[in-house]
Structures are given as structure tokens and as C-alpha cells.
Design a protein around this motif. Structure first.
Motif, PDB file in Angstrom:
ATOM      1  N   GLN A 193       6.134  64.862  64.422  1.00 39.83           N
ATOM      2  CA  GLN A 193       6.674  65.377  63.305  1.00 39.83           C
ATOM      3  C   GLN A 193       6.615  66.812  63.622  1.00 39.83           C
ATOM      4  OE1 GLN A 193       5.231  63.786  59.687  1.00 39.83           O
ATOM      5  NE2 GLN A 193       6.101  61.819  60.085  1.00 39.83           N
ATOM      6  N   ASP A 194       7.132  67.721  62.532  1.00 43.33           N
ATOM      7  CA  ASP A 194       6.954  69.084  62.868  1.00 43.33           C
ATOM      8  C   ASP A 194       5.677  69.656  63.424  1.00 43.33           C
ATOM      9  OD1 ASP A 194       9.622  69.129  61.845  1.00 43.33           O
ATOM     10  OD2 ASP A 194       9.266  69.663  59.982  1.00 43.33           O
ATOM     11  N   ASN A 195       4.717  69.651  62.803  1.00 42.05           N
ATOM     12  CA  ASN A 195       3.155  70.228  63.040  1.00 42.05           C
ATOM     13  C   ASN A 195       2.306  68.941  63.403  1.00 42.05           C
ATOM     14  OD1 ASN A 195       4.154  72.698  62.861  1.00 42.05           O
ATOM     15  ND2 ASN A 195       3.873  72.808  60.845  1.00 42.05           N
ATOM     16  N   SER A 196       2.591  67.620  63.654  1.00 45.51           N
ATOM     17  CA  SER A 196       1.989  66.573  63.848  1.00 45.51           C
ATOM     18  C   SER A 196       2.114  65.504  64.853  1.00 45.51           C
ATOM     19  CB  SER A 196       1.546  65.983  62.449  1.00 45.51           C
ATOM     20  OG  SER A 196       2.543  65.041  62.181  1.00 45.51           O
ATOM     21  N   VAL A 197       1.259  64.957  65.583  1.00 45.36           N
ATOM     22  CA  VAL A 197       1.716  63.949  66.401  1.00 45.36           C
ATOM     23  C   VAL A 197       0.790  62.977  66.187  1.00 45.36           C
ATOM     24  CG1 VAL A 197       1.445  63.155  68.880  1.00 45.36           C
ATOM     25  CG2 VAL A 197       2.101  65.579  68.297  1.00 45.36           C
ATOM     26  N   GLU A 198       0.992  61.526  66.215  1.00 44.56           N
ATOM     27  CA  GLU A 198       0.254  60.363  66.007  1.00 44.56           C
ATOM     28  C   GLU A 198       0.377  59.550  67.166  1.00 44.56           C
ATOM     29  OE1 GLU A 198      -0.310  58.479  62.136  1.00 44.56           O
ATOM     30  OE2 GLU A 198       0.402  56.543  63.158  1.00 44.56           O
ATOM     31  N   LEU A 199      -0.591  59.371  67.908  1.00 41.32           N
ATOM     32  CA  LEU A 199      -0.907  58.313  69.078  1.00 41.32           C
ATOM     33  C   LEU A 199      -1.465  57.112  69.034  1.00 41.32           C
ATOM     34  CD1 LEU A 199      -1.778  61.505  70.257  1.00 41.32           C
ATOM     35  CD2 LEU A 199      -0.886  60.304  72.466  1.00 41.32           C
ATOM     36  N   GLN A 200      -1.112  55.798  69.290  1.00 41.40           N
ATOM     37  CA  GLN A 200      -1.601  54.635  69.378  1.00 41.40           C
ATOM     38  C   GLN A 200      -2.329  54.646  70.741  1.00 41.40           C
ATOM     39  OE1 GLN A 200      -2.236  52.816  66.677  1.00 41.40           O
ATOM     40  NE2 GLN A 200      -1.137  54.298  65.502  1.00 41.40           N
ATOM     41  N   LEU A 201      -3.529  54.579  71.120  1.00 42.79           N
ATOM     42  CA  LEU A 201      -4.043  54.201  72.222  1.00 42.79           C
ATOM     43  C   LEU A 201      -4.943  53.101  72.276  1.00 42.79           C
ATOM     44  CD1 LEU A 201      -5.758  57.806  72.314  1.00 42.79           C
ATOM     45  CD2 LEU A 201      -3.686  57.053  73.517  1.00 42.79           C
ATOM     46  N   ARG A 202      -4.893  52.298  73.345  1.00 38.87           N
ATOM     47  CA  ARG A 202      -5.742  51.321  73.755  1.00 38.87           C
ATOM     48  C   ARG A 202      -6.837  51.600  74.751  1.00 38.87           C
ATOM     49  NH1 ARG A 202      -7.277  47.402  77.152  1.00 38.87           N
ATOM     50  NH2 ARG A 202      -5.850  47.914  78.456  1.00 38.87           N
ATOM     51  N   VAL A 203      -8.289  51.355  74.479  1.00 36.59           N
ATOM     52  CA  VAL A 203      -9.307  51.748  75.088  1.00 36.59           C
ATOM     53  C   VAL A 203      -9.510  50.592  75.993  1.00 36.59           C
ATOM     54  CG1 VAL A 203     -11.579  52.611  75.156  1.00 36.59           C
ATOM     55  CG2 VAL A 203     -10.043  53.161  73.317  1.00 36.59           C
ATOM     56  N   PRO A 204      -9.426  50.865  77.303  1.00 43.94           N
ATOM     57  CA  PRO A 204      -9.575  49.610  78.481  1.00 43.94           C
ATOM     58  C   PRO A 204     -10.829  49.496  78.691  1.00 43.94           C
ATOM     59  CG  PRO A 204      -8.590  51.756  79.571  1.00 43.94           C
ATOM     60  CD  PRO A 204      -8.637  51.857  77.937  1.00 43.94           C
TER      61      PRO A 204
ATOM     62  N   HIS B  50     -12.597  65.726  74.985  1.00 47.58           N
ATOM     63  CA  HIS B  50     -11.785  65.979  75.946  1.00 47.58           C
ATOM     64  C   HIS B  50     -10.150  65.543  75.820  1.00 47.58           C
ATOM     65  CE1 HIS B  50     -10.689  67.045  80.178  1.00 47.58           C
ATOM     66  NE2 HIS B  50     -10.299  65.843  80.348  1.00 47.58           N
ATOM     67  N   TRP B  51      -9.951  64.103  75.419  1.00 46.77           N
ATOM     68  CA  TRP B  51      -8.816  63.787  75.352  1.00 46.77           C
ATOM     69  C   TRP B  51      -8.083  64.157  74.171  1.00 46.77           C
ATOM     70  CZ3 TRP B  51      -9.818  57.683  74.843  1.00 46.77           C
ATOM     71  CH2 TRP B  51     -10.123  57.382  76.153  1.00 46.77           C
ATOM     72  N   VAL B  52      -8.700  64.925  72.972  1.00 45.86           N
ATOM     73  CA  VAL B  52      -8.086  65.714  72.174  1.00 45.86           C
ATOM     74  C   VAL B  52      -7.477  67.094  72.680  1.00 45.86           C
ATOM     75  CG1 VAL B  52      -8.360  67.211  69.994  1.00 45.86           C
ATOM     76  CG2 VAL B  52      -9.182  64.849  69.999  1.00 45.86           C
ATOM     77  N   VAL B  53      -8.165  67.691  73.641  1.00 47.10           N
ATOM     78  CA  VAL B  53      -7.706  69.011  74.141  1.00 47.10           C
ATOM     79  C   VAL B  53      -6.694  68.865  75.004  1.00 47.10           C
ATOM     80  CG1 VAL B  53      -8.566  70.890  75.623  1.00 47.10           C
ATOM     81  CG2 VAL B  53     -10.010  69.980  73.687  1.00 47.10           C
TER      82      VAL B  53
ATOM     83  N   LEU C 101      -6.666  52.481  69.032  1.00 42.66           N
ATOM     84  CA  LEU C 101      -7.171  53.614  68.148  1.00 42.66           C
ATOM     85  C   LEU C 101      -5.897  54.320  67.703  1.00 42.66           C
ATOM     86  CD1 LEU C 101     -10.006  55.402  70.383  1.00 42.66           C
ATOM     87  CD2 LEU C 101     -10.214  53.989  68.410  1.00 42.66           C
ATOM     88  N   THR C 102      -5.929  55.125  66.559  1.00 45.57           N
ATOM     89  CA  THR C 102      -4.911  55.950  66.242  1.00 45.57           C
ATOM     90  C   THR C 102      -5.478  57.411  66.296  1.00 45.57           C
ATOM     91  OG1 THR C 102      -3.846  54.301  64.521  1.00 45.57           O
ATOM     92  CG2 THR C 102      -3.390  56.794  64.258  1.00 45.57           C
ATOM     93  N   LEU C 103      -4.935  58.120  67.126  1.00 44.01           N
ATOM     94  CA  LEU C 103      -5.180  59.514  67.084  1.00 44.01           C
ATOM     95  C   LEU C 103      -4.312  60.588  66.535  1.00 44.01           C
ATOM     96  CD1 LEU C 103      -6.891  61.965  68.077  1.00 44.01           C
ATOM     97  CD2 LEU C 103      -6.059  61.597  70.644  1.00 44.01           C
ATOM     98  N   LYS C 104      -4.657  61.120  65.414  1.00 43.79           N
ATOM     99  CA  LYS C 104      -3.871  62.040  64.757  1.00 43.79           C
ATOM    100  C   LYS C 104      -4.107  63.458  65.045  1.00 43.79           C
ATOM    101  CE  LYS C 104      -3.148  58.937  60.811  1.00 43.79           C
ATOM    102  NZ  LYS C 104      -3.139  58.593  59.287  1.00 43.79           N
ATOM    103  N   LEU C 105      -3.056  64.124  65.590  1.00 45.43           N
ATOM    104  CA  LEU C 105      -3.286  65.737  65.672  1.00 45.43           C
ATOM    105  C   LEU C 105      -2.297  66.479  64.767  1.00 45.43           C
ATOM    106  CD1 LEU C 105      -2.863  65.389  69.577  1.00 45.43           C
ATOM    107  CD2 LEU C 105      -5.005  65.404  68.249  1.00 45.43           C
TER     108      LEU C 105
END
Length: 116
Positions: A16-27, A50-53, A85-89
Motif C-alpha cells: 500500500q502507500d506506506n506499508s508492505v505486508e509479507l507472508q513468510l514461511r520459515v523452512p 536482518h530480514w527487516v532491514v 509469519l506475517t511481517l508488517k512494515l
């Protein structure tokens, strides 16, 4: 022996404008589970940040070389193999981003990333 991977599997990305939502599976074969801990592997907090950066750099074009600090960092619950996981930035300001990791298990981590 299976080959190790260094990132979660990106299942989906919503921007979206100022946000990102990722769905991640941790293997299960994530490199960072080695020795952390042998009988009950958990994802280290340093890997989560580190993943966030990396994702802030990818989706908001923030220069990782300009990373300044982490603030309001909280680790609430461990993350294990096969978690989805849901990672919201969120971009808070020109040089400040917030993040949160959550899953069906609850809230895992949150904080802010500052750049110069």
C-alpha cells in the motif's frame, strides 16, 4: 543432508502507500537453526532484524549502508521451523520504519528501524 537456505519463503506480498505486508514461511532447513538450539530450534532475533532491514531496502528503497539504529525492539514469542509469519512494515517518516512479526501463535517481535 538437505541444503540450507538463508531466508524465509515469501508466500505473498501486499503493498500500500506506506506499508508492505509479507507472508513468510520459515523452512526447517533454515541455516540459522543450526546450533540455535539443537533440540528445539528457534529463529534468532538478529536474523529477524536482518530480514527487516533487507525488506525495507527492497520495498522502500532505503539504503542499508545508511542504517543507524533499532529502537523499541521487543521479542515477545519464539519462532520455530515451519511457522508462517506475517511481517508488517510501515514507513513512519522519511528515515523511520516500524515492523512487526506475527503468526497464528501470536505477536513475535516488533520495533523500529532508523536510517540517517
Amino acid at each position: 543432508m538437505s541444503e540450507f537456505v538463508y531466508h524465509g519463503e515469501v508466500l505473498s506480498v501486499e503493498t500500500q502507500d506506506n506499508s508492505v505486508e509479507l507472508q513468510l514461511r520459515v523452512p526447517q532447513n533454515l541455516y540459522y537453526f543450526q546450533g540455535h538450539f539443537p533440540t528445539a530450534p528457534i529463529l534468532p532475533g538478529v536474523v529477524m532484524t536482518h530480514w527487516v532491514v533487507e525488506y525495507v531496502s527492497q520495498y522502500f528503497n532505503a539504503d542499508p549502508a545508511c542504517f543507524k539504529a533499532l529502537s523499541a525492539l521487543k521479542f515477545q514469542m519464539i519462532i520455530g521451523p515451519d511457522y508462517t509469519l506475517t511481517l508488517k512494515l510501515n514507513q513512519v517518516s522519511e528515515n523511520k520504519y516500524s515492523f512487526s512479526y506475527s503468526s497464528l501463535h501470536g505477536q513475535h517481535a516488533s520495533g523500529k528501524v532508523l536510517y540517517t
